[in-house]
Design a protein around this motif. Structure first.
Motif, mmCIF file in Angstrom:
data_model
loop_
_atom_site.group_PDB
_atom_site.id
_atom_site.type_symbol
_atom_site.label_atom_id
_atom_site.label_comp_id
_atom_site.label_asym_id
_atom_site.label_seq_id
_atom_site.Cartn_x
_atom_site.Cartn_y
_atom_site.Cartn_z
ATOM 1 N N LEU A 180 -1.608 -2.697 -6.864
ATOM 2 C CA LEU A 180 -0.948 -3.217 -5.662
ATOM 3 C C LEU A 180 -0.145 -4.475 -5.956
ATOM 4 O O LEU A 180 0.497 -5.014 -5.084
ATOM 5 N N ASP B 165 -2.768 -1.814 10.176
ATOM 6 C CA ASP B 165 -2.551 -1.972 8.731
ATOM 7 C C ASP B 165 -1.276 -1.291 8.248
ATOM 8 O O ASP B 165 -0.848 -1.519 7.117
ATOM 9 N N SER C 122 0.806 -1.221 0.000
ATOM 10 C CA SER C 122 0.000 0.000 0.000
ATOM 11 C C SER C 122 0.838 1.270 0.000
ATOM 12 O O SER C 122 0.304 2.359 -0.214
ATOM 13 N N ALA D 157 -0.709 1.377 7.007
ATOM 14 C CA ALA D 157 -0.862 2.086 5.736
ATOM 15 C C ALA D 157 -0.244 3.479 5.772
ATOM 16 O O ALA D 157 0.324 3.938 4.774
#
Length: 284
Positions: free
Chosen positions: A283, A243, A14, A245
């Protein structure tokens, strides 16, 4: 006056096209990551000893002041439980040698079953371990936190650091995302510990997928880290979220908040600009 910040890894799908080039080789991703953050947790070394040639490519991408906190392989800590460790530890240290001083600390993460009754084993390990390395110990047995004095005395005698994993913010309220629900079953519920033993404290902090909740939860660390800097310590703080991210951006946000309290702290360099992608981002 130095503060280092970093993530649990240097590459995440990501992040590609946002913090890291896409497409890019692993070495190019590490170089880009090192322009966002000044440290990284070497979690992959827990699972396997990297080839020396691989570490040479890491070293070629990292600036001289970068901090690599390398986790000791699980064969040493979890399988052999710090006994008969010489061969795998020697192979590990030989593999890391190209990093030189960028190997800031060797990180002994002990299993939850390793308790105060095993302290003599830890002491023998630290006495017999090769000279010339800084050691950090992460414990997960709850009895170490209710009665920390004996472990603190031992670590002080070896100039080794106690590495806390602060999960209090994460477990303060129920999970709200798939990543949080997964982490809820896997991450340890660790008591808060803010005491540094050495001049080089290391903190692992786990927030939430919501960035503002993560920032709210680390305010105590802004205060603690600012105090450490004023005392002449050189801390390293790793920011995790379930996550991850936004982790590189959050690392820099934490750094800037500390710098607002300690203006003598130099700003982080600007991240490397990303090249224009050749085609649409994916991705995979």
């Amino acid at each position: 006056m130095r503060l280092h910040v970093g993530c649990a890894m240097w590459s995440l799908k990501s992040w590609q096209g946002r913090f890291l080039p896409h497409p890019a080789t692993p070495a190019e991703r590490l170089r880009a990551y090192a322009s966002w953050c000044s440290a990284v947790e070497g979690n992959t070394t827990f699972y396997a000893i990297p080839a020396r040639e691989t570490v040479e490519t890491w070293a070629a991408q990292l600036p001289s002041g970068f901090r690599f906190v390398a986790k000791i392989p699980k064969v040493v800590t979890h399988e052999r439980r710090l006994v008969d460790f010489e061969a795998p530890l020697g192979a590990f240290l030989d593999a890391l040698e190209p990093l030189g001083s960028r190997t800031h600390m060797l990180w002994i993460q002990l299993p939850g079953s390793f308790g105060p009754q095993d302290l003599q084993v830890l002491g023998r390990f630290l006495r017999r371990a090769p000279d010339g390395y800084r050691w950090g110990v992460e414990v997960r047995h709850p009895d170490f936190f209710t009665a920390p004095a004996e472990l603190e005395r031992m670590l002080t005698s070896f100039d080794a650091e106690w590495i806390p994993f602060d999960t209090t913010t994460f477990f303060a309220s129920p999970p709200t995302s798939d990543a949080e629900r997964d982490a809820w079953t896997k991450k340890p519920r660790m008591p808060l510990r803010e005491h540094a033993i050495t001049s080089r404290p290391v903190v692992r902090y786990l927030g939430r997928d919501d960035s503002e909740s993560t920032v709210d939860g680390w305010q105590k660390w802004v205060t603690t880290v600012a105090a450490w800097l004023r005392e002449g310590r050189t801390p390293t703080v790793f920011v995790h979220t379930p996550d991850n991210a936004d982790a590189p951006e959050l690392c820099r946000r934490f750094y800037d908040q500390v710098r607002a309290v300690v203006p003598d702290l130099e700003p982080l360099p600007e991240p490397l600009p990303l090249p224009e992608p050749d085609g649409p981002l994916t991705l995979f």
